[in-house]
Design a protein around this motif. Structure first.
Motif, PDB file in Angstrom:
ATOM      1  N   LYS A 118      29.277 -14.892   4.747  1.00 28.75           N
ATOM      2  CA  LYS A 118      30.269 -15.283   5.747  1.00 28.75           C
ATOM      3  C   LYS A 118      29.903 -14.719   7.226  1.00 28.75           C
ATOM      4  O   LYS A 118      29.906 -15.437   8.379  1.00 28.75           O
ATOM      5  CB  LYS A 118      31.689 -14.791   5.584  1.00 28.75           C
ATOM      6  CG  LYS A 118      32.654 -15.341   6.553  1.00 28.75           C
ATOM      7  CD  LYS A 118      34.206 -14.967   6.105  1.00 28.75           C
ATOM      8  CE  LYS A 118      35.311 -15.513   7.011  1.00 28.75           C
ATOM      9  NZ  LYS A 118      36.447 -15.074   6.495  1.00 28.75           N
ATOM     10  N   ARG A 119      29.241 -13.619   7.309  1.00 29.41           N
ATOM     11  CA  ARG A 119      28.758 -12.812   8.488  1.00 29.41           C
ATOM     12  C   ARG A 119      27.679 -13.854   9.150  1.00 29.41           C
ATOM     13  O   ARG A 119      27.619 -14.095  10.218  1.00 29.41           O
ATOM     14  CB  ARG A 119      28.234 -11.459   8.216  1.00 29.41           C
ATOM     15  CG  ARG A 119      27.922 -10.741   9.557  1.00 29.41           C
ATOM     16  CD  ARG A 119      27.488  -9.371   9.084  1.00 29.41           C
ATOM     17  NE  ARG A 119      28.514  -8.771   8.578  1.00 29.41           N
ATOM     18  CZ  ARG A 119      28.509  -7.532   7.821  1.00 29.41           C
ATOM     19  NH1 ARG A 119      27.352  -6.874   7.956  1.00 29.41           N
ATOM     20  NH2 ARG A 119      29.503  -6.694   7.376  1.00 29.41           N
ATOM     21  N   LYS A 120      26.812 -14.354   8.283  1.00 27.99           N
ATOM     22  CA  LYS A 120      25.681 -15.011   8.924  1.00 27.99           C
ATOM     23  C   LYS A 120      26.128 -16.585   9.361  1.00 27.99           C
ATOM     24  O   LYS A 120      25.812 -16.770  10.562  1.00 27.99           O
ATOM     25  CB  LYS A 120      24.740 -15.450   7.777  1.00 27.99           C
ATOM     26  CG  LYS A 120      23.362 -16.191   8.202  1.00 27.99           C
ATOM     27  CD  LYS A 120      22.812 -16.742   6.855  1.00 27.99           C
ATOM     28  CE  LYS A 120      22.194 -15.707   6.083  1.00 27.99           C
ATOM     29  NZ  LYS A 120      21.341 -15.992   4.925  1.00 27.99           N
ATOM     30  N   ILE A 121      27.018 -17.068   8.726  1.00 28.77           N
ATOM     31  CA  ILE A 121      27.849 -18.347   9.610  1.00 28.77           C
ATOM     32  C   ILE A 121      28.383 -18.103  10.619  1.00 28.77           C
ATOM     33  O   ILE A 121      28.238 -18.931  11.652  1.00 28.77           O
ATOM     34  CB  ILE A 121      28.775 -18.884   8.267  1.00 28.77           C
ATOM     35  CG1 ILE A 121      27.919 -19.173   6.792  1.00 28.77           C
ATOM     36  CG2 ILE A 121      29.106 -20.370   8.675  1.00 28.77           C
ATOM     37  CD1 ILE A 121      26.597 -20.077   7.013  1.00 28.77           C
ATOM     38  N   ILE A 122      29.140 -17.117  10.518  1.00 32.76           N
ATOM     39  CA  ILE A 122      30.032 -16.942  11.929  1.00 32.76           C
ATOM     40  C   ILE A 122      29.266 -16.453  12.971  1.00 32.76           C
ATOM     41  O   ILE A 122      29.301 -16.789  14.149  1.00 32.76           O
ATOM     42  CB  ILE A 122      31.005 -15.834  11.684  1.00 32.76           C
ATOM     43  CG1 ILE A 122      31.885 -16.170  10.657  1.00 32.76           C
ATOM     44  CG2 ILE A 122      31.553 -15.045  12.863  1.00 32.76           C
ATOM     45  CD1 ILE A 122      33.143 -15.164  10.096  1.00 32.76           C
ATOM     46  N   LYS A 123      28.022 -15.783  12.686  1.00 30.04           N
ATOM     47  CA  LYS A 123      27.086 -15.401  13.497  1.00 30.04           C
ATOM     48  C   LYS A 123      26.420 -16.643  14.321  1.00 30.04           C
ATOM     49  O   LYS A 123      26.125 -16.766  15.698  1.00 30.04           O
ATOM     50  CB  LYS A 123      25.933 -14.497  13.182  1.00 30.04           C
ATOM     51  CG  LYS A 123      24.963 -14.083  14.169  1.00 30.04           C
ATOM     52  CD  LYS A 123      23.987 -13.171  13.561  1.00 30.04           C
ATOM     53  CE  LYS A 123      22.823 -12.679  14.505  1.00 30.04           C
ATOM     54  NZ  LYS A 123      21.727 -11.913  14.055  1.00 30.04           N
ATOM     55  N   ALA A 124      25.999 -17.470  13.317  1.00 30.81           N
ATOM     56  CA  ALA A 124      25.489 -18.957  14.035  1.00 30.81           C
ATOM     57  C   ALA A 124      26.295 -19.611  14.673  1.00 30.81           C
ATOM     58  O   ALA A 124      26.207 -20.406  15.715  1.00 30.81           O
ATOM     59  CB  ALA A 124      24.987 -19.728  12.828  1.00 30.81           C
ATOM     60  N   ALA A 125      27.814 -19.689  14.518  1.00 31.56           N
ATOM     61  CA  ALA A 125      28.789 -20.367  15.029  1.00 31.56           C
ATOM     62  C   ALA A 125      29.383 -19.729  16.438  1.00 31.56           C
ATOM     63  O   ALA A 125      29.562 -20.262  17.291  1.00 31.56           O
ATOM     64  CB  ALA A 125      30.029 -20.496  14.153  1.00 31.56           C
ATOM     65  N   LYS A 126      28.914 -18.638  16.608  1.00 27.22           N
ATOM     66  CA  LYS A 126      29.518 -17.810  18.044  1.00 27.22           C
ATOM     67  C   LYS A 126      29.289 -18.367  19.182  1.00 27.22           C
ATOM     68  O   LYS A 126      29.986 -18.725  20.110  1.00 27.22           O
ATOM     69  CB  LYS A 126      29.009 -16.444  17.850  1.00 27.22           C
ATOM     70  CG  LYS A 126      30.352 -15.777  16.912  1.00 27.22           C
ATOM     71  CD  LYS A 126      29.866 -14.006  17.255  1.00 27.22           C
ATOM     72  CE  LYS A 126      31.062 -13.154  16.534  1.00 27.22           C
ATOM     73  NZ  LYS A 126      30.808 -11.853  16.462  1.00 27.22           N
ATOM     74  N   PRO A 127      27.989 -18.821  19.369  1.00 26.65           N
ATOM     75  CA  PRO A 127      27.277 -19.215  20.574  1.00 26.65           C
ATOM     76  C   PRO A 127      28.099 -20.964  20.912  1.00 26.65           C
ATOM     77  O   PRO A 127      27.849 -21.253  22.078  1.00 26.65           O
ATOM     78  CB  PRO A 127      25.904 -19.706  20.452  1.00 26.65           C
ATOM     79  CG  PRO A 127      25.556 -18.817  19.412  1.00 26.65           C
ATOM     80  CD  PRO A 127      26.710 -18.688  18.382  1.00 26.65           C
ATOM     81  N   TYR A 128      28.935 -21.299  19.799  1.00 25.78           N
ATOM     82  CA  TYR A 128      29.378 -22.568  20.209  1.00 25.78           C
ATOM     83  C   TYR A 128      30.964 -22.414  20.329  1.00 25.78           C
ATOM     84  O   TYR A 128      31.659 -23.410  20.506  1.00 25.78           O
ATOM     85  CB  TYR A 128      29.188 -23.351  18.755  1.00 25.78           C
ATOM     86  CG  TYR A 128      27.779 -23.912  18.696  1.00 25.78           C
ATOM     87  CD1 TYR A 128      27.210 -25.048  18.844  1.00 25.78           C
ATOM     88  CD2 TYR A 128      26.929 -23.199  17.960  1.00 25.78           C
ATOM     89  CE1 TYR A 128      25.954 -25.550  18.833  1.00 25.78           C
ATOM     90  CE2 TYR A 128      25.776 -23.427  17.727  1.00 25.78           C
ATOM     91  CZ  TYR A 128      25.163 -24.518  18.128  1.00 25.78           C
ATOM     92  OH  TYR A 128      23.702 -25.044  17.937  1.00 25.78           O
ATOM     93  N   LYS A 129      31.334 -21.361  20.459  1.00 31.09           N
ATOM     94  CA  LYS A 129      32.701 -21.083  20.941  1.00 31.09           C
ATOM     95  C   LYS A 129      32.727 -21.393  22.428  1.00 31.09           C
ATOM     96  O   LYS A 129      31.955 -21.285  23.244  1.00 31.09           O
ATOM     97  CB  LYS A 129      33.218 -19.389  20.866  1.00 31.09           C
ATOM     98  CG  LYS A 129      33.340 -18.953  19.366  1.00 31.09           C
ATOM     99  CD  LYS A 129      33.537 -17.660  19.412  1.00 31.09           C
ATOM    100  CE  LYS A 129      34.918 -17.062  19.897  1.00 31.09           C
ATOM    101  NZ  LYS A 129      35.070 -15.862  19.874  1.00 31.09           N
TER     102      LYS A 129
END
Length: 274
Positions: free
Chosen positions: A4-15
């Motif tokens: 989950k940490r990997k997915i969240i890390k990948a998504a953060k720049p799209y916030k």
């Protein structure tokens, strides 16, 4: 292995706002042999603000792939919500009364209706009763299959193409059965005063008359109209002009499929951030 940490890390720049919360779907969808997660960006009240599709290795999908992933998983979630609420509520209806009315109708009118002045109206009422309790078995079967798919998904966690297609098929079929019943009830509602007038004064028809009066209430008519006006969005098609015939039911299925795609294109696609 899910990280989950990997997915969240990948998504953060799209916030788009630092206050947005990232939520990763419990399920993933298969696309061309790879598995992807559906990510939602939620505001501080928990309302969705955006969506993203991320591969299990943390690679953000291109837009076309994201559309396919988000379409599958969002549709899966919507179908399961439908199964747990609307479909279950429909199945809880006491359809045994339809068998009672059928028996009372046959006891009073018999099977040979072609010479009766209300033969057409009586035949519709009998057909409606039989359709409703027959459809009940079909709807129960659909619900059981949906639950079985849900249970399998809880262990597999991967939504494949065949499973998704079958769920879509079940979802459309359930709505078509409910649509067919509703149309028959609306038509029958208009005919009931004629049948009630024919029963008036006949001692043998008292029980049947009482049963039919229960169904000829304004609140029931309003419920039928509400379903008819809301089952498909008006911009897709006007189902109020359709009937319960096999041809119209098939056309209804086409409209319902188109409605799902339109809802996705108008409600979710603009919020995809891939």
């Amino acid at each position: 292995m899910f990280s989950k940490r990997k997915i969240i890390k990948a998504a953060k720049p799209y916030k788009k706002k630092w206050t947005e919360r990232i939520e990763v779907s419990r399920h993933k969808a298969d696309y061309d042999g790879s598995h992807y997660y559906y990510v939602l960006f939620l505001n501080i009240w928990g309302n969705p603000q955006g969506a993203l599709a991320v591969r299990t290795d943390g690679v953000v999908a291109d837009l076309d792939t994201a559309k396919a992933i988000i379409w599958k998983i969002s549709s899966y979630n919507n179908i399961m919500r439908f199964a747990s609420k609307e479909l279950k509520d429909n199945i809880k209806r006491p359809v045994g009364v339809m068998k009672t009315i059928e028996k009372q109708m046959l006891d009073f009118y018999g099977e040979d209706l072609h010479k009766h002045k209300l033969g057409k109206e009586i035949a519709l009422l009998l057909n409606m009763c039989r359709t409703i309790y027959r459809n009940r078995y079909s709807l129960v079967g659909i619900l059981k299959e949906m639950i079985s798919i849900s249970d399998t998904q809880e262990s597999k966690k991967v939504l494949g193409y065949d499973t998704f297609e079958q769920l879509q098929h079940l979802f459309i079929d359930a709505h078509a059965l409910m649509f067919q019943e509703n149309k028959m009830q609306l038509e029958n509602y208009k005919d009931l005063p004629k049948i009630l007038a024919d029963l008036n004064g006949h001692p043998k028809g008292k029980k049947l008359s009482k049963s039919l009066k229960h169904f000829h209430q304004e609140k029931i008519r309003q419920q039928l109209i509400k379903f008819d006006s809301g089952v498909v969005r008006k911009e897709i098609g006007d189902v109020s002009v359709l009937s319960y015939t096999a041809e119209d039911v098939e056309y209804f299925k086409e409209l319902k499929r188109n409605e799902g795609l339109l809802r996705f294109e108008s409600n979710l696609v603009p919020d995809i951030r891939n």
